[in-house]
Design an enzyme around this catalytic site. Structure first.
Site, short mmCIF file in Angstrom:
data_model
loop_
_atom_site.label_atom_id
_atom_site.label_comp_id
_atom_site.label_asym_id
_atom_site.label_seq_id
_atom_site.Cartn_x
_atom_site.Cartn_y
_atom_site.Cartn_z
N GLN A 16 -4.86 -2.33 9.85
CA GLN A 16 -4.10 -3.61 8.54
C GLN A 16 -5.19 -4.59 10.10
OE1 GLN A 16 -3.22 -4.02 5.97
NE2 GLN A 16 -3.93 -6.29 6.46
N LYS A 24 0.49 -1.11 0.58
CA LYS A 24 0.17 0.34 0.13
C LYS A 24 0.65 1.24 0.68
CE LYS A 24 -3.84 -2.87 1.93
NZ LYS A 24 -4.37 -3.03 4.08
N ASP A 68 -11.80 1.82 3.38
CA ASP A 68 -12.25 0.88 3.24
C ASP A 68 -13.82 0.57 3.02
OD1 ASP A 68 -10.48 -1.16 3.26
OD2 ASP A 68 -10.31 -1.28 5.38
#
Lengths: 345, 345
Positions: B149, B105, B172
Site C-alpha cells: 500500500q 480490498k 499491480d
C-alpha cells in the site's frame, strides 16, 4: 506496412501494409537487406541543400562527430583507468548480409579504440552452444556490450537467446526491462536502442526543439517506432503513433512539427503529408529499381525526399541520414556501459 | 496537471498543471485523497441516462459482473484443484485513507472467495522489516499476489520496496519488466495495471470498437495514462498522448473517437473538447466544494459530465465509472496469477 529495412545494425522487421504510395517499384518480392552506406554512395548532401528550402540533416557528418567524441572518451578512460571498452558480437551461420554487418561493427569499434570480440558459430550450432558463448561474455569483465547478430537460424528460439544477455551488457537496449524503464517517468533505461537514439541525437545536434511540439512516429516496431515514440515523449513532445491500421495517416502527419518515419515503404510520406516547416527524420531504407545504377537499384527512404525538401524545414537524406547514426550509438552505448561498470565519469 | 486522484487502489499521483478549466474550486490546497465510492453515494446512473443523448457507462454494474465471473472461477478452481487464490497486502503506518483502501480490498477479496492476508506494520518500521515481509510472501505458495500500500513512510525507498515483489506476484503490473512487455509487440505482460485494464474492459463490455480508431489519452502517469496508451495501441488504435506540456490539447482531443482522461483536473475536458459521438472514459476523481453536501464536497471527474453527455455517444460517470473497475481488475489479476502458477485453465 510491407517489408521494411532500417539502418538497424542487426534486426529485420516486417509487418502488413494498408497504405502505400509508391513512386518506384520495390526491388523483388522481399527487399534486399544490408547495411552499406559506404561513403562513395552517399548522396551529395551539400549540393542538394542548395536546390531546396529544407536543411538537409547530415547524419554522416554528425555520426563522425559522435565517433570523434567517443574516440576521445575511450582514450581518456584508457589513460585514467587502463580499461578499454569491449564489444562482443555473436554471429551464427554464414549469411552474407549478417557477415557484412558484423564486419562493419568490428571496423567501427577499431576506429574509435573499442575492443571488438567476435564469435562465429556454424549454422548448425545448437541453441545451447550459443547460450554458452553468451554466458562466457556475460562473465567476461573485458566485455561491456554483447550483440547477437539476428536473424538466428530458425531452429533457435530468438527470445531465449536474447534474454540470456545480461541486462548490464544489453547495448541494443531491447530487453523488456530496458523498454519498461524507457516508458516510465522517473525511471531510466540502462541503454536506449541505437536507431531511435540516433534519431533523437540528430534532432539535438540540429537544435530542433522537441518539448511541447507535436511529434508523429510512423511505424510501431519494437526496434524503432515504439522506442522512438517513448523517447520523444520523455522529451515532452505530444506524440501520436501512426501505423498500418491507421486510416488517413496523412491527416495526422500534417499536424506534426516532427515526423519520424520507420515503416519501410519507399516514398510513402509525400509532400502533402508534411506541415510546412516540419522536421523529418527518415529511418526507412528501401531498395527500388534503378536501371541507371550499375547495381540495378537505388536506396530511398520512407519519405519522398524531393517533395519533402520543398515543404519541411529540415529532412534526413537516405542514405546518409539516420543510417550512420545507428553504429555510432552502438559504440556510445558500449562506452556508457564500460564507464558505468567502472564508475568512470 | 495539478494534484490528481484516481480510483487506483494504492497510488497517488501529482504533476504540475499548465491548463485548467475549473467549474468548481477544488477542496483545499491539496485535494483529499481517498477511495470511497460507497454504494449509497453512487449517482443514479439510469436516471442520468434518460436526460441526455450519451449512454452512461455503468462501471458499477460491469464491475459486479466481473466479480461474479471471478467468484465462479475461484470456486471452479477450488473444486478442481483445492487451491484458493491469495492476495497479501502490506500496510505500513496508520494513514486513514490507506487503511480504508486496504479494508476495501480485503472485503472485495472475501466477496469473491479470494484469501486475503494482511501485514500491518508500524509507521517507524525499517525498510528491512518491510522487505522481510515481502520476502515471506514471495516464498509463500498460498500467496499469488502482493500489494504494497502506497505511500510508504518517507524514510523508505519506494522503488527498492516495490522492486522486491516477485514479478510473478506483482498483481499491480507496475514492474518495469511488465511495462516493457506491455509496450512490445509479440510480448505479453504477466499482469496489466488495474486501472487502465479496467478502462479497456469497460470499452470491451460496451462493445466499443478500438481497432483503427483515434484514441487520445490525457495524462501520462506510470499508473494510468502511459499503460492505457500502450493498451489502446496493442488493440490497434491510433494513439496520441496529451499532457501538461501539450499546447491546445482540445485540438487533439476533438479528433478522438475514444478519450481516456487521467489527470486529476476537475471538469477540465469540456463539451467543446469532444468530437460528437466519441466515447469518454474518465479516470479522474476530484473532490470539489459543495455546500449542499453534508461532507462539504462532492466528487467530479476530469470531464465535465453535464457537457460531455450532450456530445459523446458514451461516457463514464464519476463516481460509478472506472472506480469500481480497479479493484475488480485487481481480483482478476490475483486469479490469473493463481491459475498460471497452477496451470489451471
Amino acid at each position: 506496412m510491407a517489408s521494411s529495412m532500417f539502418f538497424t545494425h542487426c534486426h529485420y522487421y516486417s509487418s502488413p501494409s494498408s497504405f502505400a504510395c509508391r513512386l518506384h517499384r520495390q526491388v523483388g518480392p522481399t527487399p534486399l537487406r544490408f547495411f552499406s552506406p559506404a561513403p562513395s554512395r552517399v548522396s551529395p548532401v551539400a549540393a542538394m541543400a542548395t536546390e531546396s528550402s529544407a536543411k538537409v540533416i547530415d547524419g554522416k557528418s554528425v555520426a563522425k562527430q559522435v565517433r570523434d567524441e567517443i574516440t576521445a572518451e575511450v582514450s581518456r578512460m584508457r589513460e585514467a583507468t587502463g580499461v578499454v571498452p569491449g564489444l562482443a558480437v555473436i554471429l551464427v551461420g554464414d549469411r552474407k548480409d549478417s557477415a557484412t554487418y558484423v564486419r562493419n561493427k568490428k571496423k567501427a569499434c577499431e576506429s574509435v579504440g573499442i575492443n571488438s570480440l567476435e564469435a562465429n558459430l556454424p549454422e548448425d550450432s545448437t541453441e545451447e552452444e550459443v547460450l554458452n558463448y553468451i554466458s562466457g561474455y556475460n562473465n567476461d569483465p573485458s566485455v561491456h556490450g554483447i550483440l547477437v547478430q539476428l536473424p538466428l537460424p530458425s531452429h533457435m528460439n530468438e527470445q531465449n537467446v536474447l534474454n540470456a544477455v545480461r541486462i548490464e551488457k544489453d547495448v541494443d537496449g531491447f530487453h523488456p526491462l530496458n523498454i519498461g524503464r524507457l516508458a516510465m517517468r522517473g525511471r531510466d533505461p540502462l541503454f536506449v536502442p541505437c536507431t531511435p537514439k540516433g534519431c533523437i541525437e540528430l534532432l539535438h545536434r540540429y537544435s530542433v526543439t522537441i518539448k511541447g511540439k507535436r511529434a508523429v512516429v510512423i511505424g510501431r516496431s519494437n526496434i524503432v517506432g515504439m522506442p522512438a515514440a517513448l523517447l520523444l515523449q520523455r522529451e515532452d513532445a505530444t506524440v501520436s503513433i501512426v501505423h498500418s491500421r491507421t486510416s488517413n495517416p496523412e491527416e495526422i502527419t500534417r499536424q506534426a512539427d516532427i515526423i519520424i518515419s520507420a515503416v519501410g515503404q519507399p516514398n510513402m510520406v509525400r509532400g502533402s503529408w508534411i506541415k510546412p516547416g516540419a522536421v523529418i527524420i527518415d529511418v526507412g531504407i528501401n531498395p527500388v529499381e534503378d536501371p541507371n545504377s550499375p547495381r540495378g537499384y537505388k536506396l530511398v527512404g520512407d519519405v519522398c525526399f524531393e517533395e519533402a525538401v520543398k515543404v519541411a524545414s529540415a529532412v534526413t537524406p537516405v542514405p546518409g541520414g539516420v543510417g550512420p547514426m545507428t553504429i555510432a550509438m552502438l559504440l556510445q552505448n558500449t562506452l556508457i556501459s564500460a564507464k558505468r561498470v567502472h564508475s568512470f565519469e
